[in-house]
Design an enzyme around this catalytic site. Structure first.
Site: not given
Ligand code: UD1
Ligand code: CA
Length: 461
Positions: A10, A16, A142, A335
């Site tokens: 990670a 990208r 791949g 809230r």
């Protein structure tokens, strides 16, 4: 069963994604990518879990505080996936068993698939097992190059020949390794490729040269292995998650008018016979009871909604509780730490904050109730405001059962309105009102008879 060690890659920048934030912290379906990968690994009960972090490592570890048994292996600089795995070596010295290697950007993978991979790996006596998938559009992944059925090597999109690019079988980026030969073999990998990176995908070739058997398992559902490299893929995976979650909820008795625009987080529960209209967002740890109706454009975060509650259009509810039979909205804002009692009503343009509104009480129009404790069967008139802030500190307002607050009243806290008391409309209340009393605190009305006629005759007329 051999000892299991989970390693998650990670550390990548996620170029990208075109983002200032680490890729694995991007949210999909309400949770960061990495959270899904950790949840997939969790049931394996690995004896160690190592997360390789690099790009903005502090942000990643901060997002995961409180997770025990998680170790962070720094990778700096990020020189590729093979280099990433090598950073886990110091955490695994002296250990034995299997390494389950996961990618932090593959969130749909199931634990079941990992279990099947482990079984294949152990049964066939492989040194490495790759997860593969056959995709209609293998672009970007791949490709698995086989000779006589056996994996010969994996070639990345950027390094593939046009012919190789036509191969539909891809490497999912998920692996099982025997721990022992893994790190020595990784050290044999060179960065001889289009990106000048150390590719983990060169490992099958190294294994072949060293006579170490490589096995593959083809995933049953290719969606599981979708990797997220771009925003478009984030959206695509989000849509798959949403559809799966919504189908699950509908199967459990929830009605959805338009599942494509209904967002229910993975940790949210919704009871049967509840109706969700379009554009409803239920997030975080929200729990919705049964027989509720939640109308369009409502967002509820980390809140508990009882049974048979109606929430009308355009409401925002956060970290609050709404009891059975209550009616909220349209255009209401609860809230944090608001608590609406059974059968209470909170109407349009009403805001609650840290406020308890008792059973059967009503605040239906244009009202702010902050830091207030309001009993049962209280009527709060239109335009009522609790003035809870004096510029330095917050103060509480208490309104006891059965009180009637006339419209356009300001309750200047701290103040207590006694049981069944009445407040005349337009009052500014600064002192406590005894139970059963009427309080009027406004200017007296003066009527000047004939005033208009006199004005018209005067100067300027
Ligand atoms: C990788 C595989 C590819 C496979 C695909 C499946 C390689 C070289 N390629 O490609 O064969 O089809 O996954 O999704 O492995 N990472 C690091 N450190 C680094 C580089 C990457 O930790 O130096 C992490 C990333 O954060 C990510 C994972 O490794 O979580 C995969 O890296 P990424 O750059 O996304 O590889 P892909 O191009 O997708
Ligand atoms: Ca990837």
């Amino acid at each position: 069963m051999p000892d299991l060690h989970v390693v998650i890659m990670a550390a990548g920048k996620g170029t990208r994604m075109k983002s200032a934030y680490p890729k694995v912290l991007h949210r999909v379906g309400g949770l960061p990518l990495i959270e899904y990968v950790l949840r997939t690994a969790e049931p394996l009960n690995a004896s160690s879990t190592v997360l390789v972090v690099g790009h903005m490592a502090d942000d990643v570890s901060a997002a995961l505080v409180g997770r025990t048994n998680l170790q962070f292996a720094p990778q700096e600089p990020q020189l590729g996936t093979a280099h990433a795995v090598l950073q886990a070596e110091p955490f695994l010295v002296g250990k034995s068993g299997l390494v389950v290697l996961l990618s932090g950007d593959v969130p749909l993978l199931s634990t079941e698939t990992l279990r099947r991979m482990i079984a294949v790996h152990v049964e066939t006596g492989a040194a490495a097992t790759l997860l593969t998938a056959v995709l209609d559009d293998p672009f970007g992944y791949g490709r698995v190059i086989r000779s006589e059925g056996k994996v010969e090597r994996v070639v990345e999109e950027r390094d593939a020949t046009p012919e190789e690019k036509r191969i539909p079988e891809i490497n999912a980026g998920i692996y099982i390794f025997d721990l022992e030969p893994l790190f020595p073999s990784l050290k044999a990998i060179a960065a001889a490729n289009a990106q000048g990176e150390y590719y983990l995908t060169d490992l099958p070739q190294v294994y072949r040269q060293r006579g170490l058997p490589v096995q593959t398992l083809q995933v049953e559902n290719p969606r599981e292995i979708l990797g997220i490299n771009s925003r478009a893929q984030l959206t695509e995976v989000g849509a798959i998650m949403r559809q799966a979650r919504n189908e699950e909820l509908m199967a459990a008795g929830v009605t959805m008018e338009d599942p494509a625009s209904t967002y229910v987080g993975p940790d949210v529960t919704v009871g049967p016979d509840t109706i969700l209209h379009p554009n409803v967002h239920l997030e975080g740890r929200t729990r919705v009871g049964s027989g509720c109706e939640i109308h369009a454009d409502v967002r509820i975060v980390d809140s508990t909604i009882g049974d048979r509650v109606t929430i009308l259009n355009f409401c925002l509810i956060r970290q609050s509780t709404v009891a059975a039979g209550a009616i909220i909205g349209p255009f209401a804002h609860l809230r944090p730490e608001s608590d609406v009692g059974e059968d209470a009503h909170v109407g349009n343009f009403v805001e609650l904050k840290k406020t308890r509104l008792g059973r059967g009480s009503k605040a239906n129009h244009l009202t702010y109730l902050g830091d207030a404790t309001i009993g049962a069967k209280v009527n709060v008139g239109a335009g009522t405001i609790t003035c809870n802030y004096d510029g330095r500190a917050k103060h509480r307002t208490v309104i006891e059962d059965g009180a009637f607050i006339g419209s356009d009243t300001q309750l200047i806290a701290p103040v207590t309105i006694g049981r069944d008391a009445y407040i005349g409309a337009g009052s500014s209340i600064t002192e406590d009102v005894p139970p059963g009393a009427l309080a009027v605190a406004r200017g007296r009305q003066v009527n000047k008879e004939g005033w208009v006629g006199k004005k018209k005759k005067g100067p300027g007329a």
